[in-house]
Design an enzyme around this catalytic site. Structure first.
Site, PDB file in Angstrom:
ATOM      1  N   ARG A 220      -4.795  -4.881  -0.494  1.00 33.80           N
ATOM      2  CA  ARG A 220      -4.436  -3.637  -1.161  1.00 33.80           C
ATOM      3  C   ARG A 220      -5.302  -2.517  -0.615  1.00 33.80           C
ATOM      4  O   ARG A 220      -6.474  -2.712  -0.298  1.00 33.80           O
ATOM      5  CB  ARG A 220      -4.611  -3.751  -2.678  1.00 33.80           C
ATOM      6  CG  ARG A 220      -3.553  -4.618  -3.358  1.00 33.80           C
ATOM      7  CD  ARG A 220      -2.171  -3.966  -3.273  1.00 33.80           C
ATOM      8  NE  ARG A 220      -1.134  -4.721  -3.951  1.00 33.80           N
ATOM      9  CZ  ARG A 220      -0.327  -5.597  -3.357  1.00 33.80           C
ATOM     10  NH1 ARG A 220      -0.501  -5.867  -2.065  1.00 33.80           N
ATOM     11  NH2 ARG A 220       0.614  -6.217  -4.028  1.00 33.80           N
ATOM     12  N   GLU A 249      -1.615   5.796  -0.396  1.00 29.23           N
ATOM     13  CA  GLU A 249      -0.465   5.206   0.271  1.00 29.23           C
ATOM     14  C   GLU A 249       0.805   5.817  -0.289  1.00 29.23           C
ATOM     15  O   GLU A 249       1.016   5.768  -1.503  1.00 29.23           O
ATOM     16  CB  GLU A 249      -0.465   3.694   0.044  1.00 29.23           C
ATOM     17  CG  GLU A 249       0.589   2.950   0.833  1.00 29.23           C
ATOM     18  CD  GLU A 249       0.533   1.452   0.628  1.00 29.23           C
ATOM     19  OE1 GLU A 249       1.544   0.874   0.189  1.00 29.23           O
ATOM     20  OE2 GLU A 249      -0.544   0.866   0.893  1.00 29.23           O
ATOM     21  N   HIS A 268       2.814  -0.943   5.133  1.00 31.79           N
ATOM     22  CA  HIS A 268       2.931  -1.919   4.048  1.00 31.79           C
ATOM     23  C   HIS A 268       4.163  -2.807   4.253  1.00 31.79           C
ATOM     24  O   HIS A 268       5.006  -2.960   3.359  1.00 31.79           O
ATOM     25  CB  HIS A 268       3.006  -1.207   2.693  1.00 31.79           C
ATOM     26  CG  HIS A 268       2.541  -2.088   1.551  1.00 31.79           C
ATOM     27  ND1 HIS A 268       1.964  -1.588   0.415  1.00 31.79           N
ATOM     28  CD2 HIS A 268       2.579  -3.442   1.386  1.00 31.79           C
ATOM     29  CE1 HIS A 268       1.677  -2.576  -0.420  1.00 31.79           C
ATOM     30  NE2 HIS A 268       2.029  -3.709   0.145  1.00 31.79           N
TER      31      HIS A 268
END
Length: 307
Positions: A220, A249, A268
């Site tokens: 993460r 993000e 991602h």
């Protein structure tokens, strides 16, 4: 048993017995904008935004939720304690491990530099001071910080390439952890986002890594203090970083991480594969059959579980 599923053809097929469906289960389907009315026993959660997710988690009569993600931070804390939560890390483990290895090999072979040179129609990639050599993973010390299913897959991929693989778990003593990090040529972050792990890689940890080490994050984004990471990459202490997740993000356009030559960024997508949706539907089918047969499905999440 009534279950709410994503409105996708692969999931609609679960209600068709001649297509490998699940007898004894009544299905209804939600979309990004529509949530069916009425009570349901379970929700298979995937590919929805916050408002729809909140409505699904408030379904009357809910007994369990299966999120077809590895991470659970978008669900945990939003469910009553009597509702069982399951994740689907096994749906993503191998793809994430392969993605991490791909980034490591690309960095070791300088493919990011050659791609940058290709964009400028230059035959030779510019050398990065102190980090220009093309290497392999032979005899490199790779530390997997967060040693679960993904870590074990990645270790299996790394060992034939000659790497020395070490795992850090939540139970690893701090002195042992610090020693492993100080020796690491590569540190791969595989941690979930929890109150204990957010910001765990800050300036002190980055300074503790040996000069020239590479950092890989497929966990993460908020595991890392981004400002401290940029400083370590800019001043040459870190050899580079492979980042599939960032904080924030997505990255805003002017962010310095976009422009650092020793950074490989992907948006991602570590768990993404072309067959992800069919595999998600198959995992859902297996999960429901386990329930129907009175078995505990895989993936039960215990709040605050260690890594």
């Amino acid at each position: 048993m009534r279950v709410l599923l994503p409105d996708l053809p692969e999931f609609r097929a679960l209600s068709e017995h001649d297509e490998g469906g699940v007898p004894g289960v009544t299905f209804d389907h939600y979309s990004r904008t529509h949530v069916p009315d009425g009570p349901a026993d379970g929700v298979v959660l995937w590919l929805v935004g916050g408002d729809t997710r909140t409505r699904l988690l408030r379904t009357p009569g809910l007994k369990w939720v299966l999120t077809l993600t590895a991470g659970i931070e978008h669900v945990q804390g939003h469910l009553p304690p009597e509702v069982a939560l399951f994740n689907a890390s096994r749906l993503h483990d191998r793809a994430v491990a392969v993605h991490a290895l791909s980034g490591m090999l690309a960095a070791a072979r300088g493919l990011h530099r050659f791609r940058d040179a290709q964009a400028r129609a230059h035959w030779d990639a510019p050398a990065l001071p102190g980090h220009s050599a093309l290497t392999t993973l032979d005899d490199r010390h790779v530390v997997l910080w967060g040693y679960g299913h993904i870590g074990r897959h990645l270790e299996d991929l790394l060992r034939p390439l000659g790497a020395h693989v070490h795992g850090i778990r939540s139970a690893t003593p701090s002195a042992e952890r610090d020693e492993l990090l100080a020796q690491a040529d590569w540190v791969v972050l595989l941690l979930p986002s929890t109150p204990d792990t957010r910001g765990i890689v800050g300036a002190p940890v980055l300074a503790h890594l040996k000069r020239g080490a590479w950092l890989v994050n497929v966990g993460r984004g908020n595991l890392i203090d981004t400002g401290a990471l940029v400083d370590a990459l800019t001043d040459g202490h870190l050899g580079g970083a492979v980042l599939d997740v960032t904080d924030p993000e997505p990255l805003p356009g002017p962010h310095p991480l976009w422009h650092l030559p020793n950074v490989i960024l992907t948006p991602h997508v570590a768990s993404t594969t072309t067959d992800l949706v069919p595999r998600g539907a198959q995992l859902t089918r297996d999960f429901l059959i386990d329930l129907q047969q009175g078995h505990e499905p895989e993936g039960r999440v215990t709040p605050g579980r260690p890594y």
